[in-house]
Structure formats: structure tokens, C-alpha cells
Design an enzyme around this catalytic site. Structure first.
Site, short mmCIF file in Angstrom:
data_model
loop_
_atom_site.label_atom_id
_atom_site.label_comp_id
_atom_site.label_asym_id
_atom_site.label_seq_id
_atom_site.Cartn_x
_atom_site.Cartn_y
_atom_site.Cartn_z
N ASP A 136 27.71 32.46 40.11
CA ASP A 136 28.22 31.31 39.33
C ASP A 136 27.10 30.34 39.01
OD1 ASP A 136 30.76 32.34 39.36
OD2 ASP A 136 31.56 30.92 40.83
N GLY A 152 38.33 37.19 41.94
CA GLY A 152 39.06 36.57 43.04
C GLY A 152 40.43 37.18 43.22
#
Length: 209
Positions: free
Chosen positions: A94, A73
Site C-alpha cells: 500500500d 482482505g
């Protein structure tokens, strides 16, 4: 207090992660490559070690590679923002990683005849999926759900600590950690649903019908 600690911890991690992110970007590594690598690392830690009862090694490997969730990120932000595919890939990976972690934990606890532990792992697996789904569904409807005391990184840290303590000889540490995580995950679902409900009330008066 929990929110202040959470923000402080993330700020501390950011000071470590940002230089690494810059270095990887300079070498041409993409955020998507980091996302996939992190997921593969979690799978190795969970299925290759945790499922066989090597809890300390598994927890350390999973924790290290789970931090790539923050790294990719940061890299995306530094390189001009996440792409739609990057966001999709990150969320999908994820879910794969979370499934591997809690599936491996449930499998090992089942071999140890720890029914409470297995139940806790399954509750964590379902509740963790709902935590993520509520956020994704809210964003799909034009709202936000960026609240809660147990986001993904915190959830993995809690189960990781439980695994390390259990592997170090503390009886039932993993089971206790799982039920603690189950409780905070369910609470986080409630927090997010309440947050979305309040937004919906402002957008659509009478939404409580």
C-alpha cells in the site's frame, strides 16, 4: 452522514467483491498474489499513464487495481484469516502504491508549472503516510485506530475523480481534489490521534502529562 455513506458504499462493494474472491480462491489464487498484482497495476497506471499526463486512463487503471485492497482482505477472511506476513505485505505494498500515485501526480503537475497542485500532492503523500502510521503504531501498542473519514480507498477515489475530471477538460480539477484530500487526510490524522488518546487515558490515567 459521511460514516453512513462510507458503510453503505463498502457494503455495496462487498456484494461485488465477495463472488470474485470466492472464484479466485477456488482457482488457487492466494491473497498475497492479489496484493502484489494490485500494486503492480497501480504502478502501471500511475507511472505509465498518470505521470505522462494521460490522466483519465491512469485514474481508471489505478482505481480498478486499488480495489484489490478490498479483494485480498476478503479472500484472506474467507480462507481463514490473514497471516502475519500477509498483513505485513499488504501494508508495505500500500505504501509503495500510494507513493507512486502521488509522486506521479506531483511530477506531472510540476511539468505543468502548477505549484499549488504539486504542494497539494506532497501534503497528501505525507498526510496519507501519517494516517497509516498512526494506525500501525496504535496497534503496535495494543490499541486501535480504525476511525477516520479518509481511509486509503477513499483517498485514492478522491484523487482518481480529480484526475478524470482534469483529463476531461475541467480546469484545476486535480489540484482542487488534492487540496480537498489534503484537508480530509489531516482531519483523519486528528481523528485517529484523538481516538488513541482516549484509549490511552482509560489504560493509563494521567496520560495527558
Amino acid at each position: 452522514m459521511a460514516k453512513i455513506f462510507q458503510v453503505s458504499a463498502r457494503a455495496g462493494l462487498a456484494r461485488v467483491i465477495e463472488p470474485v474472491a470466492r472464484a479466485l480462491l477456488r482457482r488457487g489464487v492466494t491473497p498475497n498474489a492479489v496484493t502484489v498484482t494490485g500494486t503492480v497495476g497501480v504502478l502501471v497506471g500511475a507511472l505509465g499513464f498518470g505521470a505522462r499526463g494521460e490522466l483519465v486512463a491512469g485514474a481508471i487503471i489505478v482505481t480498478i487495481f486499488a480495489l484489490t485492497d478490498l479483494l485480498d482482505g476478503t479472500m484472506a477472511r474467507m480462507s481463514g484469516g490473514s497471516t502475519k506476513f500477509g498483513a505485513f505485505l499488504d501494508s508495505s505494498m500500500d505504501r509503495v502504491a500510494d507513493g507512486a500515485v502521488f509522486g506521479a501526480v506531483a511530477y506531472w503537475l510540476a511539468t505543468e508549472n502548477d505549484r499549488w497542485g504539486v504542494a497539494g500532492a506532497l501534503v497528501c503523500l505525507v498526510a496519507g503516510g501519517v494516517v497509516s502510521y498512526v494506525k500501525a503504531r496504535a496497534e503496535g501498542l495494543g490499541m486501535t485506530a480504525n476511525v477516520g473519514i479518509a481511509e486509503r480507498t477513499e483517498r485514492l477515489i478522491i484523487v482518481g475523480v480529480g484526475g478524470i475530471l482534469q483529463g476531461a477538460g475541467v480546469p484545476h480539477a486535480l489540484t482542487v481534489a488534492l487540496w480537498l484530500l489534503a484537508a480530509v487526510s489531516v482531519f483523519t490524522v486528528g481523528q485517529r490521534m484523538t481516538h488513541v488518546y482516549r484509549q490511552a487515558q482509560r489504560i493509563e490515567p494521567g496520560v495527558s502529562r
